[in-house]
Design an enzyme around this catalytic site. Structure first.
Site, PDB file in Angstrom:
ATOM      1  N   GLY A 132       0.662  -1.305  -0.252  1.00 18.24           N
ATOM      2  CA  GLY A 132      -0.127   0.011   0.153  1.00 18.24           C
ATOM      3  C   GLY A 132       0.694   1.306  -0.179  1.00 18.24           C
ATOM      4  N   SER A 133       1.610   1.206  -0.662  1.00 19.34           N
ATOM      5  CA  SER A 133       2.962   2.825  -1.002  1.00 19.34           C
ATOM      6  C   SER A 133       1.778   3.546  -1.623  1.00 19.34           C
ATOM      7  CB  SER A 133       3.820   2.611  -0.468  1.00 19.34           C
ATOM      8  OG  SER A 133       4.087   2.205  -1.852  1.00 19.34           O
ATOM      9  N   ASN A 134       1.408   3.355  -2.541  1.00 17.84           N
ATOM     10  CA  ASN A 134       0.431   4.110  -3.206  1.00 17.84           C
ATOM     11  C   ASN A 134      -0.321   4.659  -2.314  1.00 17.84           C
ATOM     12  OD1 ASN A 134       2.112   4.568  -6.520  1.00 17.84           O
ATOM     13  ND2 ASN A 134       2.332   2.180  -6.272  1.00 17.84           N
TER      14      ASN A 134
ATOM     15  N   MET B 116      -4.381  -6.850  -7.041  1.00 12.44           N
ATOM     16  CA  MET B 116      -4.267  -8.132  -7.419  1.00 12.44           C
ATOM     17  C   MET B 116      -5.052  -8.709  -7.844  1.00 12.44           C
ATOM     18  SD  MET B 116      -1.138  -7.080  -8.489  1.00 12.44           S
ATOM     19  CE  MET B 116       0.121  -8.790  -8.428  1.00 12.44           C
ATOM     20  N   ARG B 117      -6.198  -8.453  -8.316  1.00 12.62           N
ATOM     21  CA  ARG B 117      -7.490  -9.295  -9.066  1.00 12.62           C
ATOM     22  C   ARG B 117      -7.633  -8.529 -10.397  1.00 12.62           C
ATOM     23  NH1 ARG B 117      -6.964 -13.249  -6.946  1.00 12.62           N
ATOM     24  NH2 ARG B 117      -9.052 -14.207  -7.983  1.00 12.62           N
TER      25      ARG B 117
ATOM     26  N   HIS C 279       0.786   1.773 -12.799  1.00 11.93           N
ATOM     27  CA  HIS C 279       1.533   0.198 -13.052  1.00 11.93           C
ATOM     28  C   HIS C 279       2.834   0.783 -13.267  1.00 11.93           C
ATOM     29  CE1 HIS C 279       1.572  -3.252 -15.637  1.00 11.93           C
ATOM     30  NE2 HIS C 279       2.914  -2.568 -16.685  1.00 11.93           N
TER      31      HIS C 279
ATOM     32  N   ASP D  58      -4.016  -3.984 -18.004  1.00  8.76           N
ATOM     33  CA  ASP D  58      -3.142  -3.417 -17.806  1.00  8.76           C
ATOM     34  C   ASP D  58      -3.981  -1.775 -19.489  1.00  8.76           C
ATOM     35  OD1 ASP D  58      -1.781  -3.786 -15.647  1.00  8.76           O
ATOM     36  OD2 ASP D  58      -1.064  -4.857 -16.745  1.00  8.76           O
TER      37      ASP D  58
ATOM     38  N   ALA E 228       8.767   7.579  -8.243  1.00  9.91           N
ATOM     39  CA  ALA E 228       8.245   8.148  -9.234  1.00  9.91           C
ATOM     40  C   ALA E 228       6.508   7.447  -9.458  1.00  9.91           C
ATOM     41  CB  ALA E 228       8.704   7.937 -10.849  1.00  9.91           C
ATOM     42  N   GLU E 229       6.012   6.618  -8.909  1.00 12.36           N
ATOM     43  CA  GLU E 229       4.720   6.249  -9.011  1.00 12.36           C
ATOM     44  C   GLU E 229       4.275   7.389  -8.006  1.00 12.36           C
ATOM     45  OE1 GLU E 229       3.952   2.823  -8.252  1.00 12.36           O
ATOM     46  OE2 GLU E 229       5.250   1.684  -9.284  1.00 12.36           O
TER      47      GLU E 229
HETATM   48  C1  GRF Z   1       3.808  -0.851  -7.931  1.00 13.74           C
HETATM   49  O1  GRF Z   1       4.152  -1.288  -8.457  1.00 13.74           O
HETATM   50  C2  GRF Z   1       2.026  -0.576  -9.015  1.00 13.74           C
HETATM   51  O2  GRF Z   1       2.421  -0.251 -10.037  1.00 13.74           O
HETATM   52  C3  GRF Z   1       1.405  -1.883  -9.130  1.00 13.74           C
HETATM   53  O3  GRF Z   1       1.540  -2.631  -8.486  1.00 13.74           O
HETATM   54  C4  GRF Z   1       2.765  -2.597  -6.932  1.00 13.74           C
HETATM   55  C5  GRF Z   1       1.536  -1.273  -5.725  1.00 13.74           C
HETATM   56  O4  GRF Z   1       2.850  -1.690  -4.780  1.00 13.74           O
HETATM   57  N1  GRF Z   1       0.147  -1.505  -9.753  1.00 13.74           N
HETATM   58  P1  GRF Z   1       1.910  -0.657  -3.863  1.00 13.74           P
HETATM   59  O5  GRF Z   1       1.360  -1.618  -2.646  1.00 13.74           O
HETATM   60  O6  GRF Z   1       1.390   0.502  -4.104  1.00 13.74           O
HETATM   61  O7  GRF Z   1       2.900  -0.778  -2.805  1.00 13.74           O
END
Ligand code: GRF
Length: 229
Positions: A23-25, A102-103, A121, A157, A185-186
């Site tokens: 869950g870092s994003n 991841m589904r 992505h 994607d 960058a994300e």
């Molecule tokens: C990230 O690299 C995102 O681009 C991909 O899955 C990863 C999730 O990482 N879809 P996090 O759980 O947000 O740390």
């Protein structure tokens, strides 16, 4: 999405975030939403994995969380997705961010949330769809790699691109080093994409995103920093 989009006219868009892991994003979105004047707020974080580390992070931030384990639905994907939508709509969610969820999602779910469902992505789409993008980028010998935030379509994607960032691939990079550079960058791209959407600055036309105004267009292209000299 320009005009009558929620989030314009001073109202904050109610967002649901779907996760499966660290869950870092999601954390980057939480931090962005905490900034004064940010046009969105997170109404619910939902995970299909009970032990997703991101759930703790969300709780610590005082955000409502739910777990919906897909395994409980046997192999009935539509039933799982109906439950997802019910949870999201029950929390008043108007807009959904996939953040390491991841589904695979069916056309029905994607259609229900059409142009209100975005994903991040870890590649510059349409290159390197699918998994193991960093390993594949290294194997392909690309000089630039990066990430993409896009509206979700039923194909994996795939979908109109909102924001992209490029990062350099450096000599001697390992998969982990490259992944860390892309992840940084994300964490810039996802809040920016959500902000642009919530402000009603993104319109989908013919499966491409039209960004309102030059500032949004410039903001949506995060250039690679200079590397050497
Ligand atoms: C990230 O690299 C995102 O681009 C991909 O899955 C990863 C999730 O990482 N879809 P996090 O759980 O947000 O740390």
């Amino acid at each position: 999405m320009v005009g009558d989009v929620a989030g314009v006219n001073g109202r904050r868009l109610r967002v649901g975030v779907l996760i499966s892991g660290r869950g870092s994003n999601m954390q980057a979105l939480i931090e962005a939403c905490a900034r004064p004047g940010f046009p969105a707020r997170i109404a619910l974080v939902l995970s299909n994995e009970a032990d997703a580390a991101g759930l703790l992070r969300a709780k610590e931030a005082g955000i409502a969380t739910r777990v919906l384990d897909h395994r409980g639905f046997k192999k009935d994907r539509p039933a799982f997705e109906r439950a997802l939508t019910a949870e999201l709509e029950g929390a008043g969610v108007e807009f959904v961010c996939l953040a390491g969820f991841m589904r695979l999602l069916t056309e029905t779910f994607v259609g229900h949330w059409r142009d209100r469902l975005i994903n991040i992505h870890p590649s510059i789409l349409p290159a390197f769809r699918g998994l193991d993008t960093h390993r594949r980028a290294l194997e392909a010998g690309v000089r630039l790699h990066g990430c993409t935030v896009h509206f979700v379509r039923a194909a994996m994607d795939d979908g109109p691109i909102i924001v992209q960032a490029a990062v350099p691939v450096l000599p001697g990079d390992t998969e982990a080093a490259l992944a860390a550079r892309v992840l940084a960058a994300e964490h810039r791209c996802y809040p920016l994409a959500l902000k642009l959407c919530a402000e009603g600055q993104v319109r989908v036309k013919g499966e491409r995103c039209i960004l309102a105004g030059v500032a949004a267009q410039e903001a949506a292209l995060i250039n690679p920093p200079p590397v050497l000299g």
